[in-house]
Design a protein around this motif. Sequence first.
Motif, PDB file in Angstrom:
ATOM      1  N   VAL A   1       0.849  -1.188   0.000  1.00 37.00           N
ATOM      2  CA  VAL A   1       0.000   0.000   0.000  1.00 37.00           C
ATOM      3  C   VAL A   1       0.887   1.241   0.000  1.00 37.00           C
ATOM      4  N   ASP A   2       1.969   1.199   0.770  1.00 37.56           N
ATOM      5  CA  ASP A   2       2.920   2.316   0.802  1.00 37.56           C
ATOM      6  C   ASP A   2       3.564   2.519  -0.561  1.00 37.56           C
ATOM      7  N   ILE A   3       3.908   1.423  -1.247  1.00 37.32           N
ATOM      8  CA  ILE A   3       4.503   1.534  -2.578  1.00 37.32           C
ATOM      9  C   ILE A   3       3.501   2.170  -3.537  1.00 37.32           C
ATOM     10  N   ALA A   4       2.243   1.723  -3.463  1.00 35.44           N
ATOM     11  CA  ALA A   4       1.203   2.286  -4.335  1.00 35.44           C
ATOM     12  C   ALA A   4       0.992   3.769  -4.057  1.00 35.44           C
ATOM     13  N   ARG A   5       1.212   4.171  -2.821  1.00 34.51           N
ATOM     14  CA  ARG A   5       1.089   5.588  -2.453  1.00 34.51           C
ATOM     15  C   ARG A   5       2.391   6.349  -2.696  1.00 34.51           C
ATOM     16  N   LYS A   6       3.418   5.640  -3.166  1.00 36.48           N
ATOM     17  CA  LYS A   6       4.729   6.212  -3.479  1.00 36.48           C
ATOM     18  C   LYS A   6       5.376   6.836  -2.248  1.00 36.48           C
ATOM     19  N   LEU A   7       5.263   6.130  -1.134  1.00 37.30           N
ATOM     20  CA  LEU A   7       5.895   6.553   0.114  1.00 37.30           C
ATOM     21  C   LEU A   7       7.294   5.946   0.214  1.00 37.30           C
TER      22      LEU A   7
END
Length: 259
Positions: A97-103
């Motif tokens: 989810v963090d990757i998808a949010r580009k965090l």
Amino acid sequence: MEDKENIQVEETQTEVFEGREEEMAASAAEIRAYAREAMRGKWGYGVLICLLGLLLYIAPSVPGLFIEDNTTLSYIWSILSAIYSWGLWLGFLACFVDIARKLPNDYTRLFTGFRSIKYLLKIALTFLLQTIFLILWTLLLIVPGIIKAFSYAMTEYILIDHPEYGPLQAITESRKMMDGNRMRLFILDLSFIGWNLLCLVTFGFAALWVFPYFHTARAKFYLDVKAAYEQKLAATALQEAETVPAEPVEEEKEFEVEE
């Protein structure tokens, strides 16, 4: 002319606010393209998350080798291992989810499910309830069971963003969120068949790259569906506010002052 322009503007605002699926919903190809772009520079992180997740997942099986089968201790250990694996799975999804949010990369996110005993037990109860519901639906017919599996697919993601939610609340929210979106998720999953076959051909080695890709795509799907769902709720709340009749204002009575 002004009336016509106002009507057109209102119709356009209504269409956007209602989040018409045919205009806003991203296709499976677009979601996969976004996932590949989000994974740029993060493939190594994704692979390490998969490896760490796998090692942590099989860790409880080592002590289990020294516990005698069909004993009270073995049953207790099985329950604890299941709770542990569910908490670990939630953390695994949180990373993507963090990757998808580009965090930024954060390996500690793998332990999101273990932030507290209460949260971990909530996760375990949620998984248990989902399993029971799916078994009951599948006992009726296979197809309803499959449909419900897609209806509950966003439950874990909802718990990641809303740890304050209860198990039934998260499951119900997923069901509402996936209303009208089940087929889209099915098509997205179906589009990864070729990649899954590649995993079989390479004896699972390709899974180190396919898993990050697949779960980033699923996380992106969740973010899109969540945004559309929240927009729909906002539109509904606005419409309800507009339809609430205003309270009548009592006219002030004039009193004559007797001299």
